[in-house]
Design a protein around this motif. Structure first.
Motif, PDB file in Angstrom:
ATOM      1  N   SER A 225     -21.237 -25.950  29.693  1.00 43.80           N
ATOM      2  CA  SER A 225     -21.636 -25.088  30.812  1.00 43.80           C
ATOM      3  C   SER A 225     -20.617 -24.004  31.147  1.00 43.80           C
ATOM      4  CB  SER A 225     -21.860 -25.941  32.063  1.00 43.80           C
ATOM      5  OG  SER A 225     -22.882 -26.865  31.844  1.00 43.80           O
ATOM      6  N   PHE A 226     -19.351 -24.230  30.809  1.00 47.26           N
ATOM      7  CA  PHE A 226     -18.286 -23.347  31.282  1.00 47.26           C
ATOM      8  C   PHE A 226     -17.586 -22.579  30.160  1.00 47.26           C
ATOM      9  CE2 PHE A 226     -18.924 -26.666  34.403  1.00 47.26           C
ATOM     10  CZ  PHE A 226     -18.956 -25.957  35.588  1.00 47.26           C
ATOM     11  N   ALA A 227     -18.139 -22.597  28.953  1.00 45.81           N
ATOM     12  CA  ALA A 227     -17.514 -21.910  27.817  1.00 45.81           C
ATOM     13  C   ALA A 227     -17.755 -20.405  27.921  1.00 45.81           C
ATOM     14  CB  ALA A 227     -18.071 -22.445  26.505  1.00 45.81           C
ATOM     15  N   ALA A 228     -16.701 -19.669  28.246  1.00 49.29           N
ATOM     16  CA  ALA A 228     -16.787 -18.205  28.348  1.00 49.29           C
ATOM     17  C   ALA A 228     -15.387 -17.639  28.552  1.00 49.29           C
ATOM     18  CB  ALA A 228     -17.671 -17.789  29.514  1.00 49.29           C
ATOM     19  N   ILE A 229     -15.148 -16.503  27.947  1.00 52.34           N
ATOM     20  CA  ILE A 229     -13.915 -15.771  28.229  1.00 52.34           C
ATOM     21  C   ILE A 229     -14.207 -14.917  29.458  1.00 52.34           C
ATOM     22  CG2 ILE A 229     -12.308 -14.019  27.399  1.00 52.34           C
ATOM     23  CD1 ILE A 229     -12.859 -15.087  24.551  1.00 52.34           C
ATOM     24  N   MET A 230     -13.588 -15.275  30.555  1.00 48.03           N
ATOM     25  CA  MET A 230     -13.846 -14.599  31.825  1.00 48.03           C
ATOM     26  C   MET A 230     -13.206 -13.213  31.844  1.00 48.03           C
ATOM     27  SD  MET A 230     -12.764 -15.903  35.651  1.00 48.03           S
ATOM     28  CE  MET A 230     -13.541 -17.511  35.476  1.00 48.03           C
ATOM     29  N   GLU A 231     -13.984 -12.239  32.273  1.00 54.38           N
ATOM     30  CA  GLU A 231     -13.438 -10.902  32.456  1.00 54.38           C
ATOM     31  C   GLU A 231     -12.757 -10.828  33.818  1.00 54.38           C
ATOM     32  OE1 GLU A 231     -15.761  -7.508  31.489  1.00 54.38           O
ATOM     33  OE2 GLU A 231     -16.916  -8.606  29.981  1.00 54.38           O
ATOM     34  N   HIS A 232     -11.588 -10.266  33.838  1.00 54.03           N
ATOM     35  CA  HIS A 232     -10.813 -10.054  35.060  1.00 54.03           C
ATOM     36  C   HIS A 232     -10.569 -11.345  35.854  1.00 54.03           C
ATOM     37  CE1 HIS A 232     -11.580  -5.923  34.042  1.00 54.03           C
ATOM     38  NE2 HIS A 232     -12.877  -6.100  34.192  1.00 54.03           N
ATOM     39  N   PRO A 233     -10.035 -12.381  35.217  1.00 50.99           N
ATOM     40  CA  PRO A 233      -9.729 -13.599  35.963  1.00 50.99           C
ATOM     41  C   PRO A 233      -8.548 -13.353  36.908  1.00 50.99           C
ATOM     42  CG  PRO A 233      -8.791 -13.740  33.773  1.00 50.99           C
ATOM     43  CD  PRO A 233      -9.607 -12.473  33.818  1.00 50.99           C
ATOM     44  N   ASP A 234      -8.469 -14.177  37.930  1.00 50.28           N
ATOM     45  CA  ASP A 234      -7.317 -14.118  38.825  1.00 50.28           C
ATOM     46  C   ASP A 234      -6.111 -14.812  38.203  1.00 50.28           C
ATOM     47  OD1 ASP A 234      -8.707 -12.732  40.826  1.00 50.28           O
ATOM     48  OD2 ASP A 234      -9.493 -14.607  41.654  1.00 50.28           O
ATOM     49  N   SER A 235      -6.386 -15.774  37.326  1.00 56.31           N
ATOM     50  CA  SER A 235      -5.316 -16.515  36.683  1.00 56.31           C
ATOM     51  C   SER A 235      -5.816 -17.128  35.379  1.00 56.31           C
ATOM     52  CB  SER A 235      -4.807 -17.619  37.609  1.00 56.31           C
ATOM     53  OG  SER A 235      -3.694 -18.266  37.038  1.00 56.31           O
ATOM     54  N   VAL A 236      -4.875 -17.310  34.445  1.00 58.37           N
ATOM     55  CA  VAL A 236      -5.177 -17.923  33.159  1.00 58.37           C
ATOM     56  C   VAL A 236      -4.065 -18.907  32.828  1.00 58.37           C
ATOM     57  CG1 VAL A 236      -5.546 -17.515  30.689  1.00 58.37           C
ATOM     58  CG2 VAL A 236      -6.305 -15.811  32.353  1.00 58.37           C
ATOM     59  N   GLY A 237      -4.454 -20.048  32.298  1.00 53.31           N
ATOM     60  CA  GLY A 237      -3.480 -21.013  31.795  1.00 53.31           C
ATOM     61  C   GLY A 237      -3.857 -21.396  30.385  1.00 53.31           C
ATOM     62  N   GLU A 238      -2.874 -21.423  29.507  1.00 50.46           N
ATOM     63  CA  GLU A 238      -3.149 -21.774  28.109  1.00 50.46           C
ATOM     64  C   GLU A 238      -2.122 -22.781  27.629  1.00 50.46           C
ATOM     65  OE1 GLU A 238      -4.134 -19.705  23.813  1.00 50.46           O
ATOM     66  OE2 GLU A 238      -3.135 -18.509  25.339  1.00 50.46           O
ATOM     67  N   MET A 239      -2.631 -23.788  26.941  1.00 52.02           N
ATOM     68  CA  MET A 239      -1.763 -24.812  26.364  1.00 52.02           C
ATOM     69  C   MET A 239      -2.213 -25.091  24.936  1.00 52.02           C
ATOM     70  SD  MET A 239       0.361 -25.498  28.806  1.00 52.02           S
ATOM     71  CE  MET A 239       1.193 -26.976  28.284  1.00 52.02           C
ATOM     72  N   THR A 240      -1.241 -25.382  24.090  1.00 52.86           N
ATOM     73  CA  THR A 240      -1.518 -25.777  22.716  1.00 52.86           C
ATOM     74  C   THR A 240      -0.930 -27.155  22.513  1.00 52.86           C
ATOM     75  OG1 THR A 240      -1.468 -23.482  21.974  1.00 52.86           O
ATOM     76  CG2 THR A 240      -1.207 -25.175  20.284  1.00 52.86           C
TER      77      THR A 240
END
Length: 148
Positions: A36-51
């Protein structure tokens, strides 16, 4: 007449679907097939990424309305377990305050998904870490914009 290749592919898909249901359960398999939530959001307020150590990467995008998450989405380069874990963390965090969302951990994601193989549980913790990274980034940006 049914094409033999189409029939073979259909049989293989059916076997894969059955294996996924055996491994994750019907609800989590349905989430994997249609998150339901798979999308690259345009103009997010914040992003967190982990590998993770498995090289799966999860990126969580957040939009805020005041102190509350009003929209969450994700992108992952990972496996099915990363997809469902990222989808679940977006579901769990949507509508929550920053304080409430900061309490979401990998175990909450595992409980939400129900059935997660032991060797895939690290994906839930990876998704939780990506959320915490996004929250931390948002807090840090707001601290700079609104110093005490």
């Amino acid at each position: 007449m049914i094409d033999p290749l189409d029939s073979l592919l259909s049989d293989i898909q059916h076997e894969c679907d059955n294996a996924a249901v055996d491994m994750f359960g019907a609800e989590t398999t349905a989430r994997w097939k249609s998150p339901s939530f798979a999308a690259i959001m345009e103009h997010p307020d914040s992003v967190g990424e982990m590998t993770g150590s498995c090289n799966d990467s999860i990126k969580i995008f957040l939009k805020f309305d005041g102190n509350r998450i009003c929209k969450a989405s994700f992108y992952t380069t990972g496996c099915g377990a990363s997809i469902v874990s990222a989808d679940a963390v977006c579901e769990l965090s949507s509508g929550k305050t920053i304080d409430e969302a900061s309490e979401i951990d990998g175990e909450d994601i595992i409980r939400t998904l129900g059935k997660v193989p032991e060797d895939k549980k690290h994906c839930a913790h990876l998704a939780s870490s990506a959320l915490q990274e996004a929250l931390g980034t948002w807090l840090e940006m707001n601290k700079k914009n609104n110093p005490l």
